[in-house]
Design a protein around this motif. Structure first.
Motif, PDB file in Angstrom:
ATOM      1  N   TYR A 233     165.983   6.583  30.686  1.00 60.36           N
ATOM      2  CA  TYR A 233     164.634   6.159  30.331  1.00 60.36           C
ATOM      3  C   TYR A 233     164.138   4.991  31.177  1.00 60.36           C
TER       4      TYR A 233
ATOM      5  N   TYR B  91     164.457  12.943  19.647  1.00 60.23           N
ATOM      6  CA  TYR B  91     164.623  11.502  19.891  1.00 60.23           C
ATOM      7  C   TYR B  91     163.314  10.934  20.421  1.00 60.23           C
ATOM      8  N   PRO B  92     162.777   9.928  19.751  1.00 59.17           N
ATOM      9  CA  PRO B  92     161.445   9.439  20.114  1.00 59.17           C
ATOM     10  C   PRO B  92     161.443   8.461  21.278  1.00 59.17           C
TER      11      PRO B  92
ATOM     12  N   PRO C 129     161.398   0.433  20.343  1.00 60.11           N
ATOM     13  CA  PRO C 129     160.740  -0.716  20.968  1.00 60.11           C
ATOM     14  C   PRO C 129     161.305  -2.049  20.509  1.00 60.11           C
ATOM     15  N   THR C 130     161.621  -2.142  19.246  1.00 52.63           N
ATOM     16  CA  THR C 130     162.104  -3.425  18.728  1.00 52.63           C
ATOM     17  C   THR C 130     163.475  -3.762  19.306  1.00 52.63           C
ATOM     18  N   ALA C 131     164.359  -2.805  19.280  1.00 58.26           N
ATOM     19  CA  ALA C 131     165.698  -3.043  19.806  1.00 58.26           C
ATOM     20  C   ALA C 131     165.610  -3.390  21.284  1.00 58.26           C
ATOM     21  N   ARG C 132     164.765  -2.665  21.960  1.00 58.02           N
ATOM     22  CA  ARG C 132     164.592  -2.931  23.376  1.00 58.02           C
ATOM     23  C   ARG C 132     164.102  -4.356  23.611  1.00 58.02           C
ATOM     24  N   SER C 133     163.123  -4.759  22.845  1.00 54.65           N
ATOM     25  CA  SER C 133     162.587  -6.114  23.004  1.00 54.65           C
ATOM     26  C   SER C 133     163.665  -7.148  22.760  1.00 54.65           C
ATOM     27  N   LEU C 134     164.444  -6.923  21.738  1.00 56.63           N
ATOM     28  CA  LEU C 134     165.479  -7.896  21.404  1.00 56.63           C
ATOM     29  C   LEU C 134     166.433  -8.058  22.580  1.00 56.63           C
TER      30      LEU C 134
ATOM     31  N   THR D 263     150.026  -4.556  29.122  1.00 53.70           N
ATOM     32  CA  THR D 263     150.494  -5.364  27.998  1.00 53.70           C
ATOM     33  C   THR D 263     149.590  -5.079  26.802  1.00 53.70           C
ATOM     34  N   SER D 264     150.134  -5.218  25.610  1.00 54.15           N
ATOM     35  CA  SER D 264     149.293  -5.034  24.429  1.00 54.15           C
ATOM     36  C   SER D 264     148.821  -6.386  23.914  1.00 54.15           C
TER      37      SER D 264
END
Lengths: 354, 354
Positions: B23, B46-47, B51-56, B97-98
């Motif tokens: 990915y 698999y989606p 995002p959260t885990a990635r950010s962490l 960016t959001s």
DNA sequence: GCTAATCTCTGTATCGATACAGACTGGATC
DNA sequence: GATCCAGTCTGTATCGATACAGAGATTAGC
């Protein structure tokens, strides 16, 4: 490097869990210890639990995404979208949730990625153009969402808030038909994807892909069919984008044709205002008496004296967010149809006797 | 339960890292394997990376916070704020960016918590009212931010974009003074915290806490001091909130006093429009010829013929976001002063001869 | 005086990914 | 034939917190 929970725990001589509890579950430890912990945290400069780590562990984020299936910067130029956002904002405010505005890059793949990567607990999808792909991604992620366009394939669990587009459009078109207009132009944004500004020929309204646009055009057509004017006799105009400029471009030359339309029914107030702009630009002696109608009743419409259909913008946003944040127990309550009202102002008048 | 990276790895028979690379770093594995992995992911539903885990793990989030130090729903009713948001949106759009809009609960503690918990990489702080506490929290979190109000205590590393409020205010006040006005009212939002609508007495402009309001009022006062009208002779009016209604309430009764002001200088267009509303509500025969000025030059100002000071709204937002997203190497470039311009329209005219 | 209940606090497992060092292959280089 | 290298892939440590079961200590009840 900022200290972590662990650092505070070490400083005070307690376990990480206890420090965590000091922040998130004050009832799980004595007030005295809690104070000691918070003091130590202050002293160390601990900024409080890391939001990302917390989200990961807790399994939710505390913010909802708002997706405009178009340029994000567009959203802020469209008065209706702004009021929708205001409604979403009001609901999130009460709920203690943040709203994430996710801009979509032009390329499909990137846009998918953007929706996949948004750290949110659900989406309010403000449907501007084709959005099926976005809904697919959201479904794939297993996130709840609320959309504002009616869809045939909606699952039983999928929430929606909107209006009866077709009936609302019918009401304003019937008003215009009642005034005697028979040569009429219908103006809408993105009737077909990527079509240029101006007239367009379609064999029928069912060729229009976007559900909102389809509903409105169909409602317009219904009303004229009732007075014996059928689809083929209507002039269909495409505006590439929901802007005054696009509308003005779409009607360029229209009134200089032989037997020009005596009324223009626009799919949004913004487009209608663009038509009025175009008319106002003509020399004063050469302004054909065209009736113009809009859709939405944005604040500017009142000032311009525009006949239009009112739909409750903020309420739409508010309810969308509420459906997302507090899903109703009864799935039937997840489909909300809002009332609309015909607002007659000065921009429509009797058809000139020909 | 949605499958995780691990599930995909197991299905394909590779390591988690490899799936991750499929990915995020396609160059780290062969195209063929990558395809096999993505296929398997599709098949399993698999989606994509959480995002959260990635950010962490990555240490950044990919979104910036926009903080209005007021009700979030207010932001959408203020045309200047909306255009600021549009600017921020345009910049984030380009940057991929959001933007996270963080509503602040009324209670201070909750509001602090909201800023502490926002999962963002930095903040654009749109300063409405007192915001020092918010900046403190942000500093504490060690996050970068850009603010729109000038502050004395700005660290060398703290970015800012704004205008020379005092000089800009001076320009419009000098215009009014030049027209001969000497009995003048100054109208601003939240001159003092929690003050009611209407007249207010302050010994000097330095008592005004909010830096933007202070700058504008000081600029107004400067111009009148130059023509011999000092602070004590000016009528100071407070509007509790930047809205037309608040402005109308603030000027209630004003023009029925003996020797009423012949000009009202408002600290924003919205307030000025509220003053015009109040004047328009009086019977046609009883409308004192009051000159009114605004500040910002929002779209509505042109339509209303309001004399005002133009400041580039979208650019302010855009630059704020850009300063945040691409910090300039040279810290001096982190302080941006935008140009302003006096825009004279019909709402100001010569003072009546008394 | 013994069991039960309550209040605090700890320890371990876990959330779902990415970074980084290193292992293995196969071919190019000299 | 030894060396080097680039290209692939794996394994382990780690990001920073929270959930939950359970351990001690204290108080209550009878």
């Amino acid at each position: 490097m900022k200290p972590t929970l662990q650092a505070v725990a070490d400083a005070v001589g307690v376990s990480r869990s206890t420090v965590s509890n000091a922040y998130s579950r004050p009832d799980q430890l004595s007030a005295a210890l809690r104070e000691r912990i918070l003091d130590a945290a202050r002293q160390l400069g601990y900024p409080g639990p890391n939001p990302t780590a917390r989200s990961l562990r807790r399994g939710f984020v505390g913010s909802i995404g708002v997706l405009f299936t178009s340029q994000l910067s567009y959203a802020f130029t469209d008065p209706f979208a702004v009021r929708f956002l205001a409604g979403v904002g009001a609901a999130t405010e009460r709920h203690g949730t943040s709203m994430l505005l996710v801009p979509l890059p032009p390329a499909q793949t990137d846009a998918r990625r953007a929706v996949e990567n948004a750290a949110v607990d659900g989406f309010c999808v403000y449907c501007v153009a084709d959005e099926e792909w976005a809904l697919d991604v959201i479904r794939q992620r297993g996130l709840p969402f609320v959309s504002t366009a009616p869809r045939d394939d909606a699952g039983p669990d999928e929430r929606f808030v909107g209006i009866d587009e077709r009936a609302a459009a019918h009401s304003v078109a019937a008003h215009v038909a009642g005034l005697g207009h028979r040569r009429v132009a219908l103006l809408a944004d993105s009737v077909l994807l990527d079509a240029p500004a101006g007239p367009l020929t379609l064999s029928g309204v069912d060729q229009v892909p976007h559900p909102t646009t389809h509903g409105r055009l169909a409602g317009f057509a219904d009303a004229f069919a009732e007075v014996g004017v059928d689809w083929a006799e209507l002039t269909l105009l495409n505006a590439p984008g929901n802007s005054r400029q696009a509308a003005a471009a779409a009607v360029a030359g229209l009134f200089d044709r032989p037997a020009p339309p005596t009324a223009v029914l626009a799919g949004s107030d913004v487009l209608a205002l663009g038509v009025l702009d175009a008319l106002a630009e003509r020399p004063a002696g050469d302004r054909p008496p065209v009736s113009v109608t809009g859709f939405d009743d944005v604040p500017e419409a009142a000032a311009a004296g525009l006949t239009t259909v009112r739909q409750p913008a903020e309420e739409k946003g508010r309810i969308a967010a509420e459906l997302l944040l507090d899903p109703p127990a009864d799935p039937a309550a997840g489909h909300v149809l809002l009332p609309t009202a015909l607002v007659v102002r000065a921009s429509t008048g009797p058809a000139p006797r020909s």
